[in-house]
Design a protein around this motif. Structure first.
Motif, PDB file in Angstrom:
ATOM      1  N   ARG A 139       0.821  -1.212   0.000  1.00 39.99           N
ATOM      2  CA  ARG A 139       0.000   0.000   0.000  1.00 39.99           C
ATOM      3  C   ARG A 139       0.853   1.261   0.000  1.00 39.99           C
ATOM      4  NH1 ARG A 139      -3.153  -1.265   4.617  1.00 39.99           N
ATOM      5  NH2 ARG A 139      -2.811   0.841   5.343  1.00 39.99           N
ATOM      6  N   VAL A 140       1.931   1.246   0.760  1.00 36.38           N
ATOM      7  CA  VAL A 140       2.771   2.437   0.904  1.00 36.38           C
ATOM      8  C   VAL A 140       3.660   2.654  -0.320  1.00 36.38           C
ATOM      9  CG1 VAL A 140       4.641   3.464   2.260  1.00 36.38           C
ATOM     10  CG2 VAL A 140       2.726   2.369   3.424  1.00 36.38           C
ATOM     11  N   PHE A 141       4.286   1.585  -0.819  1.00 33.71           N
ATOM     12  CA  PHE A 141       5.297   1.722  -1.875  1.00 33.71           C
ATOM     13  C   PHE A 141       4.881   1.162  -3.227  1.00 33.71           C
ATOM     14  CE2 PHE A 141       7.738   1.566   2.131  1.00 33.71           C
ATOM     15  CZ  PHE A 141       8.330   2.817   2.056  1.00 33.71           C
ATOM     16  N   GLY A 142       3.770   0.446  -3.288  1.00 35.40           N
ATOM     17  CA  GLY A 142       3.327  -0.161  -4.533  1.00 35.40           C
ATOM     18  C   GLY A 142       3.778  -1.605  -4.636  1.00 35.40           C
ATOM     19  N   ALA A 143       3.010  -2.382  -5.368  1.00 35.75           N
ATOM     20  CA  ALA A 143       3.296  -3.807  -5.511  1.00 35.75           C
ATOM     21  C   ALA A 143       4.597  -4.063  -6.271  1.00 35.75           C
ATOM     22  CB  ALA A 143       2.132  -4.510  -6.200  1.00 35.75           C
ATOM     23  N   ASP A 144       5.089  -3.061  -7.010  1.00 42.73           N
ATOM     24  CA  ASP A 144       6.331  -3.220  -7.767  1.00 42.73           C
ATOM     25  C   ASP A 144       7.565  -2.768  -6.974  1.00 42.73           C
ATOM     26  OD1 ASP A 144       5.758  -0.519  -7.740  1.00 42.73           O
ATOM     27  OD2 ASP A 144       6.311  -0.190  -9.831  1.00 42.73           O
ATOM     28  N   ARG A 145       7.417  -2.605  -5.657  1.00 45.72           N
ATOM     29  CA  ARG A 145       8.512  -2.098  -4.830  1.00 45.72           C
ATOM     30  C   ARG A 145       9.769  -2.954  -4.912  1.00 45.72           C
ATOM     31  NH1 ARG A 145       7.908  -5.177   0.077  1.00 45.72           N
ATOM     32  NH2 ARG A 145       5.824  -6.077   0.097  1.00 45.72           N
ATOM     33  N   GLY A 146       9.635  -4.220  -5.206  1.00 41.93           N
ATOM     34  CA  GLY A 146      10.784  -5.116  -5.310  1.00 41.93           C
ATOM     35  C   GLY A 146      11.741  -4.757  -6.431  1.00 41.93           C
TER      36      GLY A 146
END
Length: 166
Positions: free
Chosen positions: A21-28
């Protein structure tokens, strides 16, 4: 009122949901995640904030090397967007840095916004340290413990690194 405690395995699903929620599902795909690949966070520094049974904040640290020196990579620090501005993130950072110092760590790096992290003691580190594929203006660091300065070099993963004690 928030309860601040060590992260437990039961928190992991809620942590992942909050971080998405904070950084997006693509944060990886962010450069800092390359330093975390295949490495476990330091359990003694992984903290959460719980309020009313709901996880509202999380912080983790990862072992790295900067040049030849052991150091920590702070992050991610995540706070429920509905709870921002309440001091949850600042408390997670302050409390965990106190523990990091007690454990013998001398340097902490992170990728973030200087206006948020400067009051917590972080300063620009991009003039003497670097991270692959990372904007040097967002690389921040802090000396903790007995260290008088931050180490210089490229941030590298270090799965078995220990703090310099002494």
């Amino acid at each position: 009122m928030c309860c601040f405690q060590l992260e437990e395995p039961a928190h992991h699903p809620s942590i992942e949901t909050l971080l998405d929620r904070v950084f997006g599902a693509d944060r990886g795909a962010k450069p800092s995640y390359a330093l975390r690949a295949g490495v476990q966070p330091i359990a003694d520094l992984a903290r959460v904030a719980i309020d009313g049974g709901k996880l509202v904040g999380t912080i983790r640290y990862w072992p790295i090397r900067v040049g030849q020196a052991p150091a920590l990579l702070l992050g991610p620090l995540g706070v429920d967007p509905m709870r921002r501005g309440e001091g949850i993130g600042r408390r997670l950072v302050r409390d965990s840095l106190t523990v990091a110092q007690a454990l013998g760590w001398n340097a902490v790096f992170l990728v973030g916004d200087l206006p948020y992290y400067a009051p917590l003691g972080f300063e620009p580190a991009g003039a003497f340290a670097s991270m692959k594929r990372q904007d040097p203006t967002r690389l921040l660091g802090q000396s903790v413990g007995d260290a008088r300065s931050l180490p210089e070099g490229v941030l590298q993963p270090a799965p078995m690194v220990q703090p310099a004690v002494g």
